[in-house]
Scaffold this motif. Structure first.
Motif, PDB file in Angstrom:
ATOM      1  N   LYS A  37      -4.631   3.277  -1.484  1.00  0.00           N
ATOM      2  CA  LYS A  37      -6.040   3.593  -2.482  1.00  0.00           C
ATOM      3  C   LYS A  37      -6.409   4.482  -1.675  1.00  0.00           C
ATOM      4  O   LYS A  37      -7.707   4.194  -1.488  1.00  0.00           O
ATOM      5  CB  LYS A  37      -6.607   2.272  -3.519  1.00  0.00           C
ATOM      6  N   ILE A  39      -9.225   7.493  -2.056  1.00  0.00           N
ATOM      7  CA  ILE A  39     -10.009   8.269  -2.811  1.00  0.00           C
ATOM      8  C   ILE A  39      -9.414   9.757  -3.523  1.00  0.00           C
ATOM      9  O   ILE A  39      -9.918  10.576  -3.725  1.00  0.00           O
ATOM     10  CB  ILE A  39     -11.307   7.723  -3.629  1.00  0.00           C
ATOM     11  N   TYR A  53      -6.781   8.381  -7.492  1.00  0.00           N
ATOM     12  CA  TYR A  53      -6.643   7.767  -6.215  1.00  0.00           C
ATOM     13  C   TYR A  53      -5.266   9.404  -5.886  1.00  0.00           C
ATOM     14  O   TYR A  53      -5.062  10.227  -6.851  1.00  0.00           O
ATOM     15  CB  TYR A  53      -5.287   7.027  -6.358  1.00  0.00           C
TER      16      TYR A  53
END
Length: 103
Positions: A37, A39, A53
């Motif tokens: 994950k 960002i 993501y």
């Protein structure tokens, strides 16, 4: 290269070689896990922001140890009412070291 990852409901800014605590991970000590994950990815001159993501980005980390944090005491009290509630809590954590940040 650095990345901002989401792990255990929190966000962390990581670079290769960082050591920090995250919420408990279900893996053995010494194993390598992939934190997918991501960002945001950043270099010196450019930044890639994910929606939500970043596609194809991954952060690889090695689990150093798992354990419990220090005890936190929760004490509730109402004066003149004979009301007392005493609770303790020890949060479980996993200490990880970032091995690589890949785009």
């Amino acid at each position: 290269m650095y990345a901002i990852i989401e792990q255990g409901g929190k966000q962390y800014r990581v670079v290769k070689g960082d050591k920090f605590r995250v919420e408990k991970l279900q893996a053995e000590d010494g194993s390598v896990v992939e934190l997918g994950k991501v960002i945001l990815l950043g270099k010196d001159d450019e930044t890639v922001i994910g929606t939500p993501y970043v596609e194809g980005a991954k952060v690889t980390a090695k689990i150093l140890e798992s354990g419990k944090d220090d005890k936190v005491i929760v004490f509730k009290y109402r004066r003149k009412k004979n009301y007392r509630k005493f609770r303790g809590h020890r949060q479980q954590y996993t200490l990880i070291e970032i091995v690589s940040v890949e785009a």
